[in-house]
Write a protein that holds these residues in place. Structure first.
Motif, PDB file in Angstrom:
ATOM      1  N   VAL A 194       0.849  -1.190   0.000  1.00 35.75           N
ATOM      2  CA  VAL A 194       0.000   0.000   0.000  1.00 35.75           C
ATOM      3  C   VAL A 194       0.887   1.243   0.000  1.00 35.75           C
ATOM      4  CG1 VAL A 194      -1.816   1.262   1.198  1.00 35.75           C
ATOM      5  CG2 VAL A 194      -1.755  -1.249   1.321  1.00 35.75           C
ATOM      6  N   ILE A 195       0.652   2.135  -0.949  1.00 33.99           N
ATOM      7  CA  ILE A 195       1.409   3.381  -1.041  1.00 33.99           C
ATOM      8  C   ILE A 195       0.464   4.517  -0.685  1.00 33.99           C
ATOM      9  CG2 ILE A 195       2.776   4.878  -2.534  1.00 33.99           C
ATOM     10  CD1 ILE A 195       3.410   2.410  -4.240  1.00 33.99           C
ATOM     11  N   ASP A 196       0.599   5.004   0.539  1.00 34.25           N
ATOM     12  CA  ASP A 196      -0.314   6.044   1.041  1.00 34.25           C
ATOM     13  C   ASP A 196       0.435   6.968   1.996  1.00 34.25           C
ATOM     14  OD1 ASP A 196      -2.657   7.428   1.223  1.00 34.25           O
ATOM     15  OD2 ASP A 196      -3.626   6.049   2.617  1.00 34.25           O
ATOM     16  N   GLY A 197       1.702   7.218   1.698  1.00 35.56           N
ATOM     17  CA  GLY A 197       2.510   8.120   2.509  1.00 35.56           C
ATOM     18  C   GLY A 197       3.222   9.115   1.613  1.00 35.56           C
ATOM     19  N   LYS A 198       4.383   9.554   2.002  1.00 34.47           N
ATOM     20  CA  LYS A 198       5.122  10.539   1.205  1.00 34.47           C
ATOM     21  C   LYS A 198       5.980   9.845   0.146  1.00 34.47           C
ATOM     22  CE  LYS A 198       9.189  10.882   4.243  1.00 34.47           C
ATOM     23  NZ  LYS A 198      10.031  11.810   5.031  1.00 34.47           N
ATOM     24  N   ARG A 199       6.562  10.635  -0.761  1.00 32.59           N
ATOM     25  CA  ARG A 199       7.497  10.167  -1.784  1.00 32.59           C
ATOM     26  C   ARG A 199       6.926   8.958  -2.539  1.00 32.59           C
ATOM     27  NH1 ARG A 199      12.610  12.034  -1.416  1.00 32.59           N
ATOM     28  NH2 ARG A 199      13.558  10.060  -2.112  1.00 32.59           N
ATOM     29  N   ARG A 200       5.744   9.140  -3.100  1.00 29.49           N
ATOM     30  CA  ARG A 200       5.030   8.003  -3.672  1.00 29.49           C
ATOM     31  C   ARG A 200       5.697   7.425  -4.918  1.00 29.49           C
ATOM     32  NH1 ARG A 200      -1.244   8.424  -1.813  1.00 29.49           N
ATOM     33  NH2 ARG A 200      -0.829   9.617   0.077  1.00 29.49           N
ATOM     34  N   ALA A 201       6.329   8.251  -5.701  1.00 25.46           N
ATOM     35  CA  ALA A 201       7.015   7.722  -6.886  1.00 25.46           C
ATOM     36  C   ALA A 201       8.174   6.821  -6.470  1.00 25.46           C
ATOM     37  CB  ALA A 201       7.515   8.862  -7.759  1.00 25.46           C
ATOM     38  N   GLU A 202       8.961   7.269  -5.505  1.00 27.14           N
ATOM     39  CA  GLU A 202      10.089   6.474  -5.014  1.00 27.14           C
ATOM     40  C   GLU A 202       9.594   5.196  -4.342  1.00 27.14           C
ATOM     41  OE1 GLU A 202       9.674   9.670  -4.613  1.00 27.14           O
ATOM     42  OE2 GLU A 202      11.482  10.688  -5.370  1.00 27.14           O
TER      43      GLU A 202
END
Length: 232
Positions: free
Chosen positions: A124-132
């Motif tokens: 799950v990507i739901d924080g900062k720096r989503r591309a990285e």
């Protein structure tokens, strides 16, 4: 005056989706007070169909979603970079299947997943720096797994989100966008799920799709007839 059909619509949103409760309590919860992720309701209903009892979940950004996943999955690892939120949230979402790690300032946030053992079925990507985070996530995703990118509609105004989506699509993941309302918000957004082409998570029920909240076919025959008659 509102029509009976419109009042029934409001009743479903209030009672089945607990939309009013989430607004008043400022919490992502269902009608029974159980935690929900801050995804769109269509995404939540879709994801809730599957059996995660043998699945490992990694989460960039923790919250009520961490407990939602911990109650379903074999294990959950959540990464948080805000010390204040980490201290406040940790005791509220304590669960034997959940480990929340604080990523101190100066540490590469996205690399946290690369420092773990094994791979993950759900990222799950739901924080900062989503591309990285997206670039790191695909390196630790099991064959047949999925990546969830919340607030993906921000790609229309954010190069970071646009890049994250591009990275996931370049890995030949299949993108499915779930548009709609979500807990606590009085506006819509999008949660996107990126599936490996061989995705094959098992459903919790013998039939998929399962009946959603407020669904006519989830009622008893008698109540369904009464409800259907009221729509005529």
């Amino acid at each position: 005056m509102f029509s009976e059909k419109f009042l029934r619509f409001i009743e479903i949103w209030r009672d089945d989706f607990a939309f009013e409760r989430s607004l008043q309590e400022k919490a992502c919860v269902d009608k029974d007070g159980n935690p929900l992720p801050w995804y769109t309701y269509p995404a939540i209903e879709y994801l809730s169909q599957f059996d995660y009892s043998q699945k490992k979940v990694f989460e960039y950004g923790c919250g009520m979603s961490s407990l939602y996943w911990a109650r379903r999955a074999l294990s959950v690892t959540s990464i948080e970079d805000n010390p204040g939120w980490f201290e406040k949230l940790s005791p509220k979402v304590a669960h034997p299947n959940l480990e929340i790690k604080l990523r101190e300032e100066g540490e590469a946030y996205e690399n946290a997943i690369l420092e773990t053992d094994g791979q993950f079925d759900v990222v799950v990507i739901d924080g900062k720096r989503r591309a990285e985070c997206a670039a790191a996530a695909v390196k630790k995703l099991v064959p047949g797994g999925m990546v969830i990118l919340d607030d993906s509609d921000r790609a229309n105004t954010s190069d970071e989100y646009k890049k994250a989506i591009g990275i996931l699509r370049q890995e030949n993941l299949l993108q499915v966008d779930f548009y709609g309302f979500c807990p606590m918000n009085n506006f819509t957004k999008t949660t996107s799920v990126f599936f490996c082409r061989d995705f094959d998570f098992k459903s919790k029920s013998p039939i998929q799709p399962a009946n959603g909240w407020g669904n006519l076919w989830g009622m008893s025959r008698k109540k369904r007839k009464e409800a259907y008659k009221g729509q005529m």
